[in-house]
Design an enzyme around this catalytic site. Structure first.
Site, PDB file in Angstrom:
ATOM      1  N   SER A  31      63.017 -40.663  38.249  1.00  0.00           N
ATOM      2  CA  SER A  31      63.220 -39.431  37.489  1.00  0.00           C
ATOM      3  C   SER A  31      62.050 -38.461  37.676  1.00  0.00           C
ATOM      4  O   SER A  31      60.888 -38.853  37.624  1.00  0.00           O
ATOM      5  CB  SER A  31      63.361 -39.783  36.003  1.00  0.00           C
ATOM      6  OG  SER A  31      63.522 -38.608  35.258  1.00  0.00           O
ATOM      7  N   LYS A  55      65.964 -35.735  36.983  1.00  0.00           N
ATOM      8  CA  LYS A  55      64.835 -35.312  36.136  1.00  0.00           C
ATOM      9  C   LYS A  55      65.295 -35.401  34.677  1.00  0.00           C
ATOM     10  O   LYS A  55      66.446 -35.069  34.372  1.00  0.00           O
ATOM     11  CB  LYS A  55      64.477 -33.865  36.497  1.00  0.00           C
ATOM     12  CG  LYS A  55      63.516 -33.172  35.547  1.00  0.00           C
ATOM     13  CD  LYS A  55      62.084 -33.427  35.901  1.00  0.00           C
ATOM     14  CE  LYS A  55      61.135 -32.929  34.805  1.00  0.00           C
ATOM     15  NZ  LYS A  55      59.811 -33.554  34.878  1.00  0.00           N
ATOM     16  N   GLY A  82      55.640 -31.953  32.452  1.00  0.00           N
ATOM     17  CA  GLY A  82      56.404 -31.907  31.205  1.00  0.00           C
ATOM     18  C   GLY A  82      57.887 -31.851  31.512  1.00  0.00           C
ATOM     19  O   GLY A  82      58.318 -32.123  32.635  1.00  0.00           O
ATOM     20  N   LEU A  83      58.656 -31.473  30.524  1.00  0.00           N
ATOM     21  CA  LEU A  83      60.108 -31.551  30.695  1.00  0.00           C
ATOM     22  C   LEU A  83      60.679 -30.210  31.102  1.00  0.00           C
ATOM     23  O   LEU A  83      61.299 -29.495  30.327  1.00  0.00           O
ATOM     24  CB  LEU A  83      60.746 -32.090  29.425  1.00  0.00           C
ATOM     25  CG  LEU A  83      60.248 -33.510  29.126  1.00  0.00           C
ATOM     26  CD1 LEU A  83      60.676 -33.963  27.760  1.00  0.00           C
ATOM     27  CD2 LEU A  83      60.701 -34.481  30.201  1.00  0.00           C
ATOM     28  N   CYS A 140      58.169 -39.574  25.227  1.00  0.00           N
ATOM     29  CA  CYS A 140      58.132 -38.185  24.771  1.00  0.00           C
ATOM     30  C   CYS A 140      57.578 -38.167  23.352  1.00  0.00           C
ATOM     31  O   CYS A 140      57.832 -39.099  22.582  1.00  0.00           O
ATOM     32  CB  CYS A 140      59.531 -37.578  24.712  1.00  0.00           C
ATOM     33  SG  CYS A 140      60.515 -37.895  26.156  1.00  0.00           S
ATOM     34  N   ASN A 204      56.836 -45.962  33.380  1.00  0.00           N
ATOM     35  CA  ASN A 204      56.552 -44.535  33.440  1.00  0.00           C
ATOM     36  C   ASN A 204      55.085 -44.368  33.872  1.00  0.00           C
ATOM     37  O   ASN A 204      54.379 -45.353  34.074  1.00  0.00           O
ATOM     38  CB  ASN A 204      56.828 -43.885  32.072  1.00  0.00           C
ATOM     39  CG  ASN A 204      57.372 -42.474  32.237  1.00  0.00           C
ATOM     40  OD1 ASN A 204      56.877 -41.710  33.075  1.00  0.00           O
ATOM     41  ND2 ASN A 204      58.385 -42.122  31.476  1.00  0.00           N
ATOM     42  N   GLY A 256      56.645 -47.623  40.419  1.00  0.00           N
ATOM     43  CA  GLY A 256      55.205 -47.459  40.265  1.00  0.00           C
ATOM     44  C   GLY A 256      54.540 -47.712  41.605  1.00  0.00           C
ATOM     45  O   GLY A 256      54.290 -48.854  41.981  1.00  0.00           O
ATOM     46  N   GLY A 278      59.262 -42.643  43.476  1.00  0.00           N
ATOM     47  CA  GLY A 278      58.886 -41.327  42.954  1.00  0.00           C
ATOM     48  C   GLY A 278      57.909 -40.618  43.853  1.00  0.00           C
ATOM     49  O   GLY A 278      58.301 -39.904  44.791  1.00  0.00           O
TER      50      GLY A 278
HETATM   51  C1  LIG Z   1      55.904 -35.022  39.213  1.00  0.00           C
HETATM   52  C2  LIG Z   1      56.478 -36.135  38.383  1.00  0.00           C
HETATM   53  C3  LIG Z   1      57.451 -35.853  37.415  1.00  0.00           C
HETATM   54  C4  LIG Z   1      57.997 -36.876  36.645  1.00  0.00           C
HETATM   55  N1  LIG Z   1      58.973 -36.578  35.714  1.00  0.00           N
HETATM   56  C5  LIG Z   1      59.546 -37.591  35.000  1.00  0.00           C
HETATM   57  C6  LIG Z   1      60.616 -37.324  34.096  1.00  0.00           C
HETATM   58  O1  LIG Z   1      61.088 -36.203  33.935  1.00  0.00           O
HETATM   59  N2  LIG Z   1      61.126 -38.379  33.396  1.00  0.00           N
HETATM   60  C7  LIG Z   1      60.683 -39.663  33.550  1.00  0.00           C
HETATM   61  O2  LIG Z   1      61.196 -40.578  32.895  1.00  0.00           O
HETATM   62  N3  LIG Z   1      59.687 -39.945  34.440  1.00  0.00           N
HETATM   63  C8  LIG Z   1      59.118 -38.942  35.153  1.00  0.00           C
HETATM   64  N4  LIG Z   1      58.130 -39.240  36.069  1.00  0.00           N
HETATM   65  C9  LIG Z   1      57.700 -40.651  36.265  1.00  0.00           C
HETATM   66  C10 LIG Z   1      58.390 -41.293  37.471  1.00  0.00           C
HETATM   67  O3  LIG Z   1      59.799 -41.333  37.305  1.00  0.00           O
HETATM   68  C11 LIG Z   1      57.866 -42.730  37.700  1.00  0.00           C
HETATM   69  O4  LIG Z   1      58.128 -43.519  36.554  1.00  0.00           O
HETATM   70  C12 LIG Z   1      56.370 -42.793  37.980  1.00  0.00           C
HETATM   71  O5  LIG Z   1      55.932 -41.655  38.699  1.00  0.00           O
HETATM   72  C13 LIG Z   1      55.957 -44.053  38.736  1.00  0.00           C
HETATM   73  O6  LIG Z   1      56.596 -44.127  39.997  1.00  0.00           O
HETATM   74  P1  LIG Z   1      55.905 -43.584  41.379  1.00  0.00           P
HETATM   75  O7  LIG Z   1      54.517 -44.159  41.409  1.00  0.00           O
HETATM   76  O8  LIG Z   1      56.802 -44.073  42.465  1.00  0.00           O
HETATM   77  O9  LIG Z   1      55.874 -42.095  41.280  1.00  0.00           O
HETATM   78  C14 LIG Z   1      57.555 -38.223  36.845  1.00  0.00           C
HETATM   79  C15 LIG Z   1      56.585 -38.498  37.826  1.00  0.00           C
HETATM   80  C16 LIG Z   1      56.052 -37.482  38.594  1.00  0.00           C
HETATM   81  C17 LIG Z   1      55.018 -37.817  39.639  1.00  0.00           C
END
Ligand SMILES: Cc1cc2nc3c(=O)[nH]c(=O)nc-3n(C[C@H](O)[C@H](O)[C@H](O)COP(=O)(O)O)c2cc1C
Length: 317
Positions: A31, A55, A82-83, A140, A204, A256, A278
């Protein structure tokens, strides 16, 4: 020769399951890192994914937090986006039909500032036949409790999941996404499963901060931000391992710092039944496809005929 290759592919079962739903591949987007899938569709067919995880969507359109809201770190990134997003009305009108028309399975991530907002988002999503599941982002701030993050409060987490379950009905799997910024992630995991979650998403981002040594101030306008990327992978592996040990029947969507098939395999062995990618997507938009093929190769090399047989093997003695 062609038949031999085909039969060896047919012999490997790459499917996975969350709640009552099967997905043809265990590799999902994470997301917030692929919008609603439009940008990625230029690089590969979205139906190749287990699902696009969108997202996090809120009730109303939002512009996110003030800039700057991204900072580099040695092995990951810090964001305080943020959202940011269009709000549920436009999302249902534009994004969901677009994803369906491109053959994507969709998991809609929802976020709210109160239990009622989660309930109301769930009512809007009830009966939308083109979606495959809901991810509930509970990282949140709860405006009804001094901004305490839902995911850090077992009582509020439970109320959110009960409200989502009640208002959504039983049609879709509910995957609840937890924060690693808690003392005991197993306690929160148990609470949300008892409240009706079919699966868990772990993890997250991890709360962090970067200070600009020239301006003497935090680099992000929001001061703190979420750390993602390879730096957090050992935290993800630990959280997935602990939760799978306590709740072995509950499917986990692991994420992660997964950059390669090797990284994904580590999370799978810890107990993940699916992998979200992500941060890797920002450097390589086709990272999800790279991880998908590398993971399949690694599993076959190790003699697995089915992806699900590999889930949690690190726990076996
Ligand atoms: C730029 C950015 C925006 C993110 N926005 C959200 C979000 O809207 N909702 C959510 O649950 N997690 C959000 N995340 C968290 C990711 O979904 C994920 O849990 C986290 O980044 C770990 O995975 P990764 O290391 O592969 O990025 C966001 C992460 C990043 C880097």
């Amino acid at each position: 020769m062609g038949r031999l290759v085909n039969s060896s592919f047919a012999a490997f079962d790459y499917r996975t399951k969350f709640g009552s739903r099967w997905f043809p591949s265990p590799i999902f987007t994470a997301s917030g890192c692929a919008g609603s899938g439009k940008e990625l569709a230029q690089f590969f067919a979205l139906e190749e994914l287990g699902a696009v995880v969108t997202k996090s969507i809120a009730i109303k359109a939002r512009s996110g937090r003030p800039t700057p809201r991204m900072a580099e770190t040695p092995s990951g990134m810090l964001n305080s986006i943020g959202l940011q997003g269009p709000g549920i009305d436009q999302f249902l009108e534009v994004d969901i039909p677009w994803l369906a028309s491109h053959g994507a399975r969709t998991i809609v991530s929802i976020s709210g500032e109160s239990v009622e907002e989660y309930a109301s988002l769930s009512r809007r999503l009830r009966g939308v036949s083109s979606i495959s599941g809901i991810e509930v982002n509970i990282s949140c701030p709860n405006v009804e409790n001094r901004g305490l993050v839902f995911a850090c409060d077992p009582v509020a987490s439970k109320e959110v999941v009960q409200a989502v379950r009640r208002n959504l009905g039983g049609e879709f799997p509910i995957i609840v996404k937890l924060s690693p910024d808690v003392t005991d992630i197993v306690e929160i995991a148990r609470t949300v499963v008892e409240a009706g979650a079919d699966g868990l998403a772990l993890i997250n981002t991890v709360l962090g901060m970067v200070i600009d040594i020239d301006t003497h101030r935090p680099k992000l306008a929001g001061k703190t931000g979420g750390l993602s990327g390879p730096a957090i992978r050992p935290i993800a592996v630990r959280a997935i391992y602990q939760v799978h040990a306590a709740l072995p029947k509950v499917p986990i969507l692991g994420m992660g710092g997964v950059m390669s098939g090797r990284d994904a395999l580590e999370l799978v062995f810890a107990g993940a039944s699916g992998i979200s990618i992500g941060t890797a997507t920002f450097g390589n938009p086709a990272a999800v496809m790279k991880v998908k093929s590398e993971l399949a190769t690694l599993l076959k090399e190790r003699g697995f005929n089915s992806f699900l047989d590999a889930v949690g093997v690190a726990h076996e003695r």
